[in-house]
Design an enzyme around this catalytic site. Structure first.
Site, PDB file in Angstrom:
ATOM      1  N   LYS A 289      -0.656  -4.400  -3.325  1.00 23.22           N
ATOM      2  CA  LYS A 289      -1.901  -3.660  -3.055  1.00 23.22           C
ATOM      3  C   LYS A 289      -1.845  -2.333  -3.517  1.00 23.22           C
ATOM      4  O   LYS A 289      -1.298  -1.458  -3.074  1.00 23.22           O
ATOM      5  CB  LYS A 289      -2.081  -3.736  -1.524  1.00 23.22           C
ATOM      6  CG  LYS A 289      -3.369  -3.018  -1.022  1.00 23.22           C
ATOM      7  CD  LYS A 289      -3.444  -2.855   0.434  1.00 23.22           C
ATOM      8  CE  LYS A 289      -4.602  -2.159   1.018  1.00 23.22           C
ATOM      9  NZ  LYS A 289      -4.762  -0.605   0.640  1.00 23.22           N
TER      10      LYS A 289
ATOM     11  N   ASP B 229       9.961   5.794 -10.256  1.00 21.01           N
ATOM     12  CA  ASP B 229       9.508   6.433 -11.603  1.00 21.01           C
ATOM     13  C   ASP B 229      10.325   7.761 -11.749  1.00 21.01           C
ATOM     14  O   ASP B 229      10.460   8.201 -12.742  1.00 21.01           O
ATOM     15  CB  ASP B 229       8.012   6.656 -11.424  1.00 21.01           C
ATOM     16  CG  ASP B 229       7.211   5.417 -11.397  1.00 21.01           C
ATOM     17  OD1 ASP B 229       7.796   4.457 -11.741  1.00 21.01           O
ATOM     18  OD2 ASP B 229       5.945   5.521 -11.170  1.00 21.01           O
TER      19      ASP B 229
ATOM     20  N   SER C  97       0.840  -1.425   0.037  1.00 24.47           N
ATOM     21  CA  SER C  97      -0.135   0.163   0.095  1.00 24.47           C
ATOM     22  C   SER C  97       0.813   1.305   0.007  1.00 24.47           C
ATOM     23  O   SER C  97       1.523   1.730  -0.839  1.00 24.47           O
ATOM     24  CB  SER C  97      -0.849  -0.128   1.021  1.00 24.47           C
ATOM     25  OG  SER C  97      -1.991   0.849   1.014  1.00 24.47           O
TER      26      SER C  97
END
Length: 703
Positions: free
Chosen positions: A491, A477, A466
């Site tokens: 998740k 990224d 999460s």
């Protein structure tokens, strides 16, 4: 069909009242009015506001039935096929029953379960009288979740005979005398049996609601009043109590740990191993006997309002069962759960003549005191505030790189993950959210500059989920740091908490809360962590079972999707240096004896996990045990050290359950594991040290 089940409930109630003393059956449990209201209201909220908007109909009703039975008897040890056939006559009626405020179906099933539970354990205890023949060539199925239900009592008894025989053989292989084996197993089964008499209607309702909510989607949960309180405590890292970690051992609530600075520790009158046999409220309240009471019930009695008095009736750790008690009065106070807070350390890395310092920040969860923040409390607790302080301290220590250790961090506050990302990337988007209507919103932070712009690694494993995955994915990224470890949980959904009492207009908590999925989050590159998780740039071995832990282990997980990337600009170029980092890691790992042993242990543990069937022949089992012991002894003879991994407990298997070892042994074992060399963290520190030595990362640090 419902009439037939109602008759079964009436029959069980009559049978229990007429024969409870004779058969020693557990009491029949019945639903309470507020539980029926909570289920009905939950159904309305979930139907209209959940991300998936799944209606409560016959199809979902059947799924709820299957999952409820699975939760009660996952390995198919207790029910018979005839029980299941009877239950399934009502598989399509749960939806109608919930909307009619009728919970008789799940409670009737649970009462049958309790009866079977007691019956099976009575049989298990009877088997201990005669012992077993271990020269026979027979086997025992370890993993039974896909096995058929026993069709007859005889099949069930044969299954339990093999289960008890395996328990006996494990102890025998560890060198336990026969008399001690019989005593240990009788006590084990007796303690297990005692749990059936401690169940309350709340336990039945919680299990049933878990079956309901998890049948919609894995991360939607119902939290009863007590569970909601515990969730609040875990987020703000504080509670009002006495500062003691408690554990149930042999029907006694035992002190396992004293929190430094808490009332229990400061009193000087309590010690680890002391048993709490009674609890009284105030200076002169009546002492309530708590022997045989579940530890969560004892905790409720001990917690209370700040500055109020609770008195404990203590049986000291060194006293016999008939020993002298002492009464210890304590004043409740705020207890800070520091072990769950962010912590830092500094590691030294040597590279030839060069020495580098690498800071490590361990973050167990993304916590935040929501109430404190709403109140405007200047000192409210949060992960971002604590990490900001630690980063400032590490910068003063002049560290050359940072490791964010998020292993086993299951998530927490989404805003905290966004804020922490800003500490390393500055201003910009962090994630994208899509709600149930398909609307996409980009979430980011407005921090003008990052707090740390130097070399960075994020260490994750299968237990990182999460909010941990949001953070790791954003760092990846942006090209801001190197991600190290195992693929994460997977998740990629967002939950909100719905207070059912507020929805119902209740002044006092009665109905509990729903932790409900309302959105799916996506990476800023357009992908999602859902199902696939975050794949590390450099993969390191780990002990967690990917088949049983992770989003891919759920049968109704949301699929992996992709949307358009957000408008963002990468900050660094990790990809060009990854081959060099990987090459240096490979060369170091090949020479590192501890790392080689870790890989060996991980592979060995994986082989053990794949054993779904195990022999009950002593000669075969002893040969396998001797092989494991010889492998570990070879290590000790090589350099005086044995295995330092968690798998060591498996390879040196003693046949005991955790609560059957003495408290001192358990604490010593945990201490040894905590103090053992953390091979994975050490290698991650080395990788950051490598990154710090490369020109590209050094230039990023000096910006």
């Amino acid at each position: 069909m419902r009439t037939k089940f109602a008759l079964l409930l009436v029959f069980l109630a009559f049978f229990s009242s007429a024969h409870a003393l004779e058969a020693n059956l557990p009491p029949v449990l019945a639903p309470e009015e507020e539980q029926a209201r909570a289920a009905h209201l939950s159904a309305q909220v979930l139907t209209y506001y959940h991300y998936k908007k799944v209606p409560l109909d016959d199809a979902l009703s059947a799924k709820i039935m299957n999952r409820y039975i699975e939760l009660l008897d996952p390995e198919r040890f207790f029910f018979l096929q005839s029980d299941i056939d009877q239950f399934m006559t009502n598989r399509d009626n749960i939806d109608d029953a919930i909307f009619k405020d009728d919970l008789s179906i799940p409670f009737a099933i649970f009462n049958v379960y309790e009866q079977r539970y007691v019956e099976r354990l009575n049989y298990a205890r009877d088997l201990l009288e005669n012992g077993f023949d271990f020269s026979q060539n027979e086997s025992y199925t370890l993993i039974r979740d896909k096995e058929p239900w026993p069709k007859t009592i005889e099949e069930s008894q044969d299954l339990w005979r093999k289960r008890v025989k395996n328990d006996w053989l494990r102890l025998k292989l560890a060198g336990t005398p026969e008399a001690t084996i019989r005593e240990t197993l009788n006590k084990r089964y007796s303690n297990s049996q005692a749990r059936a008499y401690k169940y309350k209607s709340d336990d039945v309702f919680q299990t049933f609601m878990t079956a309901y909510t998890n049948s919609i989607e894995p991360h939607t949960d119902y939290l009863g009043v007590a569970a909601a309180s515990d969730f609040d405590i875990s987020m703000k890292l504080s509670l009002v109590g006495i500062g003691a970690v408690l554990q149930e051992r042999d029907e006694y609530t035992t002190i396992r740990e004293l929190v430094p600075g808490g009332p229990a520790q400061l009193s000087g009158q309590l010690a680890v191993g002391d048993r709490i046999v009674g609890v009284a409220q105030g200076k002169d309240g009546e002492i309530v006997d708590v022997v045989g009471t579940r530890v969560n019930e004892v905790v409720k009695l001990i917690r209370g309002e700040k500055d109020t008095v609770v008195r404990l009736d203590i049986l000291p750790t060194d006293a016999g069962l008939d020993g002298k008690h002492r009464i210890v009065p304590l004043v409740r106070d705020n207890i800070s759960l520091e072990k769950q807070a962010a912590q830092k350390s500094v590691k030294i890395v040597k590279d030839g003549e060069t020495t580098r310092k690498i800071g490590v920040i361990t973050l167990p969860t993304f916590y935040e005191d929501f109430d404190g923040r709403r109140r405007g409390d200047k000192d409210y607790r949060s992960a971002s505030r604590d990490v900001a302080k630690l980063l400032a301290e590490l910068k003063k220590d002049d560290v050359d790189g940072i490791v964010m250790d998020l292993r086993n961090n299951g998530g927490g506050s989404l805003p905290q993950a966004i804020e922490l990302t800003g500490f390393f990337v500055g201003k910009g988007p962090v994630l994208q959210q899509r709600n149930g209507d398909g609307e996409i919103k980009v979430n980011g932070n407005k921090r003008a500059t990052a707090l740390w712009t130097g070399p960075l690694a994020v260490l994750i494993n299968r237990g990182s989920a999460s909010a941990s995955e949001i953070f790791a994915a954003a760092i990846q990224d942006y090209g801001r740091g190197v991600i190290v470890g195992e693929p994460s949980f997977g998740k990629g959904t967002v939950q909100t908490v719905v207070d059912l009492d507020k929805e119902a207009g209740n002044a006092t908590p009665e109905l509990g809360e729903l932790k409900m999925t309302v959105a799916q989050f996506f990476r800023i590159n357009g992908g999602t962590t859902q199902l696939r998780g975050v794949t590390p740039d450099i993969i390191l071995p780990g002990f967690l079972d990917e088949e049983k832990l992770g989003e891919s282990s759920f049968d109704n997980a949301l699929p992996w999707l992709q949307i358009k990337p957000a408008d963002y600009r990468p900050l660094g170029e990790i990809k060009p240096i990854l081959p060099e980092l990987q090459s240096r890691h490979n060369a170091r790992a090949a020479k590192d004896k501890d790392f080689t042993r870790l890989v060996e242990d991980v592979n060995e543990l994986e082989l053990l996990r794949k054993q779904s069937i195990i022999s009950l022949n002593e000669t075969e089992r002893r040969a396998e045990r001797d092989r494991q012991i010889a492998r570990l002894k070879a290590r000790e003879s090589a350099d005086g050290k044995g295995s330092t991994s968690p798998a060591d407990l498996v390879f040196r298997e003693d046949g005991l359950q955790a609560d059957e070892r003495s408290l001192s042994e358990s604490l010593a074992s945990e201490k040894a594991l905590k103090e053992a060399k953390d091979v994975i963290l050490d290698e991650t520190v080395n990788i950051v040290g490598d990154a710090a030595s490369l020109p590209k990362v050094e230039s990023a640090k000096n910006n």
